[in-house]
Design a protein around this motif. Structure first.
Motif, short mmCIF file in Angstrom:
data_model
loop_
_atom_site.label_atom_id
_atom_site.label_comp_id
_atom_site.label_asym_id
_atom_site.label_seq_id
_atom_site.Cartn_x
_atom_site.Cartn_y
_atom_site.Cartn_z
N HIS A 92 9.02 3.50 25.11
CA HIS A 92 9.73 2.28 25.49
C HIS A 92 11.23 2.42 25.21
CE1 HIS A 92 5.56 0.84 24.68
NE2 HIS A 92 5.80 0.13 25.76
N ARG A 93 11.96 1.37 25.58
CA ARG A 93 13.38 1.32 25.26
C ARG A 93 13.55 1.34 23.75
NH1 ARG A 93 15.77 -4.88 25.65
NH2 ARG A 93 14.63 -5.66 23.85
N ILE A 94 14.71 1.75 23.28
CA ILE A 94 15.02 1.71 21.85
C ILE A 94 15.96 0.53 21.60
CG2 ILE A 94 16.01 2.96 19.90
CD1 ILE A 94 15.36 5.55 21.40
N ALA A 95 15.52 -0.41 20.76
CA ALA A 95 16.34 -1.59 20.49
C ALA A 95 15.97 -2.17 19.13
CB ALA A 95 16.12 -2.65 21.58
N ASN A 96 16.96 -2.76 18.46
CA ASN A 96 16.73 -3.41 17.17
C ASN A 96 16.01 -2.48 16.19
OD1 ASN A 96 17.76 -5.87 18.28
ND2 ASN A 96 15.78 -6.16 19.27
N PHE A 97 16.46 -1.24 16.18
CA PHE A 97 15.82 -0.23 15.34
C PHE A 97 16.88 0.53 14.57
CE2 PHE A 97 14.43 4.14 14.61
CZ PHE A 97 13.21 3.95 14.00
N ASN A 98 16.72 0.61 13.27
CA ASN A 98 17.63 1.42 12.47
C ASN A 98 16.92 1.86 11.19
OD1 ASN A 98 18.26 -1.62 11.82
ND2 ASN A 98 18.81 -0.48 9.98
N GLU A 148 0.80 -1.23 0.00
CA GLU A 148 0.00 0.00 0.00
C GLU A 148 0.83 1.28 0.00
OE1 GLU A 148 -3.38 0.29 2.67
OE2 GLU A 148 -3.00 -1.76 3.34
N VAL A 149 1.90 1.31 0.76
CA VAL A 149 2.66 2.56 0.96
C VAL A 149 4.16 2.29 0.94
CG1 VAL A 149 0.83 3.63 2.34
CG2 VAL A 149 2.61 2.28 3.49
N ASP A 150 4.91 3.37 0.82
CA ASP A 150 6.37 3.28 0.87
C ASP A 150 6.93 3.79 2.18
OD1 ASP A 150 6.69 2.27 -1.78
OD2 ASP A 150 6.31 4.29 -2.56
N ALA A 151 6.07 4.46 2.99
CA ALA A 151 6.55 5.04 4.25
C ALA A 151 5.49 4.90 5.33
CB ALA A 151 6.89 6.51 4.05
N VAL A 152 5.97 4.79 6.57
CA VAL A 152 5.06 4.59 7.70
C VAL A 152 5.50 5.42 8.90
CG1 VAL A 152 4.47 2.24 6.98
CG2 VAL A 152 6.37 2.60 8.59
N MET A 153 4.57 5.58 9.85
CA MET A 153 4.86 6.22 11.12
C MET A 153 4.52 5.23 12.23
SD MET A 153 3.17 9.99 10.47
CE MET A 153 3.51 10.92 8.97
N LEU A 154 5.41 5.10 13.20
CA LEU A 154 5.22 4.14 14.29
C LEU A 154 4.85 4.86 15.59
CD1 LEU A 154 8.37 1.84 13.79
CD2 LEU A 154 6.16 1.79 12.57
N VAL A 155 3.95 4.26 16.33
CA VAL A 155 3.63 4.74 17.68
C VAL A 155 3.68 3.57 18.65
CG1 VAL A 155 2.19 6.69 16.94
CG2 VAL A 155 1.14 4.44 17.30
N ASP A 156 4.03 3.87 19.88
CA ASP A 156 4.00 2.90 20.98
C ASP A 156 4.92 1.69 20.76
OD1 ASP A 156 3.09 2.28 23.57
OD2 ASP A 156 1.55 0.92 22.80
N HIS A 157 5.89 1.80 19.89
CA HIS A 157 6.89 0.74 19.72
C HIS A 157 7.95 1.24 18.76
CE1 HIS A 157 4.97 0.11 15.84
NE2 HIS A 157 5.83 -0.84 15.53
N ASN A 158 9.09 0.57 18.77
CA ASN A 158 10.12 0.83 17.76
C ASN A 158 10.83 -0.45 17.35
OD1 ASN A 158 12.95 0.64 19.28
ND2 ASN A 158 11.53 1.70 20.66
N GLU A 159 10.85 -1.46 18.22
CA GLU A 159 11.58 -2.70 17.92
C GLU A 159 10.92 -3.42 16.75
OE1 GLU A 159 13.03 -4.97 21.29
OE2 GLU A 159 12.26 -3.45 22.66
N PHE A 160 11.74 -3.75 15.76
CA PHE A 160 11.19 -4.29 14.52
C PHE A 160 10.45 -5.61 14.73
CE2 PHE A 160 13.94 -2.02 11.09
CZ PHE A 160 13.34 -0.82 11.43
N GLN A 161 10.87 -6.42 15.69
CA GLN A 161 10.19 -7.71 15.89
C GLN A 161 8.78 -7.52 16.47
OE1 GLN A 161 12.76 -6.70 17.73
NE2 GLN A 161 12.55 -7.30 19.88
N GLN A 162 8.47 -6.31 16.95
CA GLN A 162 7.14 -6.03 17.47
C GLN A 162 6.27 -5.33 16.43
OE1 GLN A 162 7.61 -3.74 21.07
NE2 GLN A 162 8.92 -5.26 22.04
N SER A 163 6.84 -5.07 15.24
CA SER A 163 6.15 -4.27 14.24
C SER A 163 5.56 -5.13 13.13
CB SER A 163 7.12 -3.22 13.67
OG SER A 163 6.43 -2.18 13.05
#
Length: 308
Positions: free
Chosen positions: A98-104, A67-82
Motif C-alpha cells: 500500500h501507500r506509505i503514510a503516517n509512518f515513522n 507482551e513484546v517490545d518489537a513487532v513486524m507489520l504486514v499488509d499495512h504501515n499507517e499507524f491508524q490502521q495498526s
C-alpha cells in the motif's frame, strides 16, 4: 533474540491474516522468534479459507506492549490502521503493498514494499530469495490471499508477479485456483447474516487525507440489492459511527465481484470532492462506479487528488 509479534491491519482480511502467518513462518525459519496474531476476528471469506485448509485462527490481540517490545507489520504501515499501542513498540520489519503514510520509526528497519496486488505475492518471492520452501498448506493459504486481494486476478491492481505467484502457489497446494477461487469469493458475500454495524466495519480502513479523517469500507456482493435494500439503516450506522469516531467522510464501496463494478454509499462532507474524484454524481447518497473494484488503486488516490 526476543520474541516479536507479526500482524496485519485492523479489521483483517484474508491477506492480513495469511501474510502474518506466512511472514512469521519465514522469519522463524531464518532464526527469529515470532508469532502471527490478528487485530480482529477473521471475516467470512477468511474463515472459509482457514477452515478449507484446516488452519487455526490466529490469536487476537488489542495491544502488544504488555507482551513484546518489537513487532513486524504486514499488509499495512499507517499507524491508524495498526494496533492501538503501535507507537509504544519498535517496528523492526514491514512487508506491504500500500501507500506509505503516517509512518515513522526511531530506528532503522527492514522495509519491503512493492506495487503489486497482494502482500502474499511479495512474500512468495521472499521465500524464493531466502531459499525457504513453502509448505503445502501455507501455499494454499497464500494462494487464497492473492485470489482475495486481486478478485481472482480481475482487479486492476493485478500484476504479472501476482499471476506468477498464484500459479506457483496453486501448483504447490495442488488446487484448481479458478474453481476454488470462485467458491472462496462467494463465501464472503453473505451479507444477510451480518448486522449493519458488522457490514460497515468488516473491511473498513481509516485514512488521513489532507487533514480529513476518511473511513472507507468495502463490501463484496453478487447482487447490489443485498446491500442497497438496507441503505437507510446502513447510512444511519455510518452516520452514528462517523459522529462518534470523528470521521469527516465515511464511504462504503459495494463491489459486485462477478461483474467487476461498484456502487458507493457516501456519508459526510465534502461530497463535492467525492463527485470530483470520480467524475460522477451522487443520487440519494449513492454513486455508480462502473469498473471500480480496488480501494487501494481506484478510490484512495482519486480522493487524495480531489481533497488536495
Amino acid at each position: 533474540m526476543s520474541k516479536e509479534l507479526v500482524f496485519g491491519h485492523q479489521n483483517p482480511d484474508t491477506d492480513a491474516i495469511v501474510a502474518a502467518k506466512a511472514y512469521s513462518y519465514l522469519q522463524n525459519q531464518l532464526g527469529y522468534d515470532t508469532e502471527a496474531v490478528a487485530l480482529g476476528e477473521p471475516n467470512a471469506e477468511t474463515a472459509y479459507v482457514l477452515n478449507h485448509f484446516d488452519e487455526p485462527t490466529p490469536r487476537i490481540v488489542t495491544a502488544v506492549k504488555p507482551e513484546v517490545d518489537a513487532v513486524m507489520l504486514v499488509d499495512h504501515n499507517e499507524f491508524q490502521q495498526s494496533v492501538s499501542d503501535i507507537e509504544s513498540v519498535q517496528v523492526t520489519h514491514v512487508v506491504d503493498h500500500h501507500r506509505i503514510a503516517n509512518f515513522n520509526t526511531d530506528q532503522p528497519l527492514e522495509y519491503r514494499a512493492e506495487p503489486v496486488g497482494c502482500t502474499s505475492t511479495i512474500l512468495t518471492n521472499m521465500f524464493a530469495e531466502k531459499d525457504v520452501k513453502i509448505p503445502v498448506k501455507l501455499a494454499g493459504l497464500m494462494m487464497s490471499a492473492i485470489i482475495s486481494d486481486t478478485l481472482l486476478l480481475k482487479s486492476p491492481t493485478t500484476t504479472d508477479k501476482d499471476k506468477e505467484a498464484l500459479r506457483a502457489l496453486a501448483q504447490i497446494a495442488d488446487v484448481d485456483y479458478e474453481s476454488y477461487g470462485i467458491e472462496m469469493l462467494k463465501a464472503g458475500t453473505n451479507v444477510d447474516a451480518k448486522s449493519d454495524q458488522e457490514l460497515i466495519d468488516a473491511d473498513a480502513k481509516s485514512f488521513d487525507i489532507n487533514g480529513k479523517n476518511v473511513r472507507i469500507d468495502q463490501i463484496n456482493v453478487v447482487d447490489f440489492e443485498d446491500v442497497l435494500k438496507r441503505q437507510s439503516s446502513i447510512m444511519k450506522a455510518m452516520s452514528d459511527e462517523a459522529q462518534s469516531e470523528g470521521y469527516d467522510l465515511f464511504l462504503v464501496l459495494v463491489t459486485d465481484i462477478l461483474n467487476s463494478n461498484s456502487k458507493m454509499i457516501v456519508v459526510g462532507e465534502p461530497t463535492d470532492a467525492v463527485e470530483k474524484a470520480f467524475n460522477a454524481k451522487l443520487t440519494d447518497s449513492v454513486m455508480d462506479l462502473p469498473g471500480v473494484v480496488s480501494r487501494k488503486k481506484q478510490v484512495v488516490p482519486q480522493l487524495t487528488d480531489a481533497l488536495n
